[in-house]
Design an enzyme around this catalytic site. Structure first.
Site, PDB file in Angstrom:
ATOM      1  N   SER A 158       2.817 -99.870 -18.566  1.00  0.00           N
ATOM      2  CA  SER A 158       1.390 -99.783 -18.316  1.00  0.00           C
ATOM      3  C   SER A 158       1.131 -98.815 -17.154  1.00  0.00           C
ATOM      4  O   SER A 158       1.563 -97.664 -17.215  1.00  0.00           O
ATOM      5  CB  SER A 158       0.828-101.184 -18.042  1.00  0.00           C
ATOM      6  N   HIS A 185      -0.414-105.892 -25.663  1.00  0.00           N
ATOM      7  CA  HIS A 185       0.044-105.084 -24.530  1.00  0.00           C
ATOM      8  C   HIS A 185       1.070-105.815 -23.675  1.00  0.00           C
ATOM      9  O   HIS A 185       2.017-105.214 -23.164  1.00  0.00           O
ATOM     10  CB  HIS A 185      -1.169-104.683 -23.683  1.00  0.00           C
ATOM     11  N   ASP A 243      -0.286-103.383 -29.659  1.00  0.00           N
ATOM     12  CA  ASP A 243      -0.992-103.021 -28.422  1.00  0.00           C
ATOM     13  C   ASP A 243      -2.214-102.173 -28.765  1.00  0.00           C
ATOM     14  O   ASP A 243      -2.090-101.038 -29.212  1.00  0.00           O
ATOM     15  CB  ASP A 243      -0.036-102.246 -27.506  1.00  0.00           C
TER      16      ASP A 243
END
Length: 483
Positions: free
Chosen positions: A152, A340, A307
């Protein structure tokens, strides 16, 4: 605490002796950096791996602090025998600039006023975070990284590292990330920021020592958690279940996540860090391919099938830009319904992929040494009986010296019966592929995939059988893929 844990750890603090200059030209007169280390630094300092955390993470990536209810945020892959093996590597993780978990940020004291910075803290970028990490490593006497990894926002830092300091690391690992923040990502962050700013206790960011804008921060966290999950994971985790207080379980979950978050995170840090994420654009108005033209490290880029915050196409754009510069890049996709958050949760897949890329997982580490074999001259009946007894689908045939001379499969037996072939010599495969114990697992797995075989005999330097690698073994390591 398990045997594969790094155990109890303490956060360390490093204070810069000089002012720190930002990309904007602004300077921070005093900067403190919170960081943790795991494992032992070797004599030539060649075994260092830097871990970069995501938006609300911190330096506590693994192990336990006194009083912890759970270990560090990436404990599933950091520790003895895990992907980031602390028996082999020296792991460093630091809290980012602008954070609120020990590194200088908006909640830190401004040395000029003696009060918290608040909104007087200068704007920061992902590049500033990376430059501060580079300064920390230099001050610790580390001039080269074996690898760097992050997911991320942590993945953004990895990419920035590869661009800003191309010769500093040998391997780079980017998970569930992007090189350019998209309008959708910016939109979610803006709604979260507005939730904080419109809280009645916001007070233009000068809330320290009084009432914090907890409602706004809680709402921002709830928005974030929705984007971290997937539709499938919400169905599996919550469904339409209703709690005793007549709230849907998903509502209760979001309220809990929001409320607990307010006790550990600073609202201003949330504003500054999401702002840095939104401004992140490595194309610099040109192209990623041009930006990546000087990259020297090997890359692994990992996306997540479910995601929707950082969709796989963004990872594929990174891979394409790296590939256009002849960068050695591997692309893998986590097959997961977790959304995610899968880069924090998929223990089996992550340990397998990361271990193979880092290069320390070999065929010898995972092969089965308990191999059912037969010698030359055996009969079809003997082969069939052994397969039934051992529940085996592949039987290596050995010479008296122990060298492998062929292999017979359950399909071979079936074909022999159907065609009334009586001699095993007429059906066994002699042109066989083999592996060595010191071959990397990733290399052997690719051979099996390319040739559509489910087992690979492992031989020593003399050609003698020492084990067998099966697709079942690899699947067991990865763990069951989630939908």
């Amino acid at each position: 605490m398990t045997e594969r844990s790094v155990g109890y750890v303490e956060t360390k603090h490093h204070h810069l002796k000089e002012p720190f200059r930002l990309v904007s030209g602004d300077e921070l007169a005093e900067v403190s950096i919170a960081y943790e280390t795991y494992g032992k630094l070797n004599s030539d300092k060649s075994n260092v791996i830097l871990i970069c955390h995501a938006l609300t993470g911190d330096a506590h990536a693994a192990g336990w602090h006194e009083g912890d209810k759970k270990p560090g945020w990436w404990d599933i892959v950091i520790g003895p025998g895990k992907a980031f093996d602390t028996n082999k590597y020296f792991i460093i993780c630091s809290n980012v600039l602008g954070g609120c978990k020990g590194t200088t940020g908006p909640s830190s004291t401004n040395p000029q006023s003696g009060l918290p910075y608040g909104l007087s803290f200068p704007r920061i970028t992902i590049e500033d975070m990376v430059n501060l990490q580079h300064t920390l490593l230099n001050n610790l006497g580390i001039s080269r990284l074996y690898a760097i990894a992050g997911g991320s926002m942590g993945g953004m830092q990895v990419l920035q590292w590869a661009v800003s300091y191309p010769g500093f690391m040998k391997r780079s690992i980017v998970l569930a990330s992007t090189a350019i923040s998209s309008p959708q990502q910016i939109a979610f962050n803006e709604v979260a920021r507005q939730a904080i700013i419109r809280d009645p206790y916001w007070n233009d960011g000068d809330y320290y020592g009084v009432e914090l804008p907890k409602q706004g921060l809680s709402l921002a966290r709830m928005i974030g958690h929705i984007t971290y999950l997937s539709d499938d994971s919400m169905h599996d985790k919550f469904g339409r279940d209703i709690r005793e207080n007549e709230m849907f379980q998903v509502e209760s979950y979001l309220h809990h996540q929001g409320d607990t978050f307010t006790s550990r995170f600073d609202p201003n840090s949330y504003l500054y860090l999401t702002g840095a994420i939104d401004k992140f654009d490595l194309s610099n108005g040109y192209s990623l391919a041009k930006t990546f033209s000087n990259i020297e490290s090997e890359f692994m880029v990992i996306s997540v099938s479910s995601d929707w915050l950082y969709p796989s196409y963004q990872s594929e754009e990174i891979v394409q830009a790296l590939g256009s510069n002849d960068v050695d890049v591997q692309y893998r996709k986590l097959i997961s319904h977790f959304g995610h958050d899968a880069f924090l949760l998929e223990k089996g897949q992550l340990n397998y992929l990361l271990s193979t890329f880092l290069g320390h997982l070999t065929v010898g580490d995972v092969m089965s040494e308990d191999v059912s074999t037969l010698h030359e001259g055996c009969t079809l009946e003997e082969a069939a009986q052994l397969m039934i007894l051992k529940n085996a689908t592949h039987i290596p045939i050995l010479a008296t010296s122990g060298r492998i001379t062929g292999i017979v499969t359950s399909w071979d037996i079936t074909r022999a019966v159907a065609n009334k072939i009586s001699s095993i010599e007429n059906i066994l495969s002699r042109d066989i592929l083999t592996s060595r114990p010191d071959e990397s697992l990733s290399s052997a797995a690719l051979v099996m995939e390319d040739h559509a075989i489910s087992a690979l005999p492992v031989v020593d330097d003399r050609g003698c059988l020492v084990g067998i690698l099966s697709s079942d073994t690899i699947s067991a390591m990865v763990g069951k893929g989630t939908k």
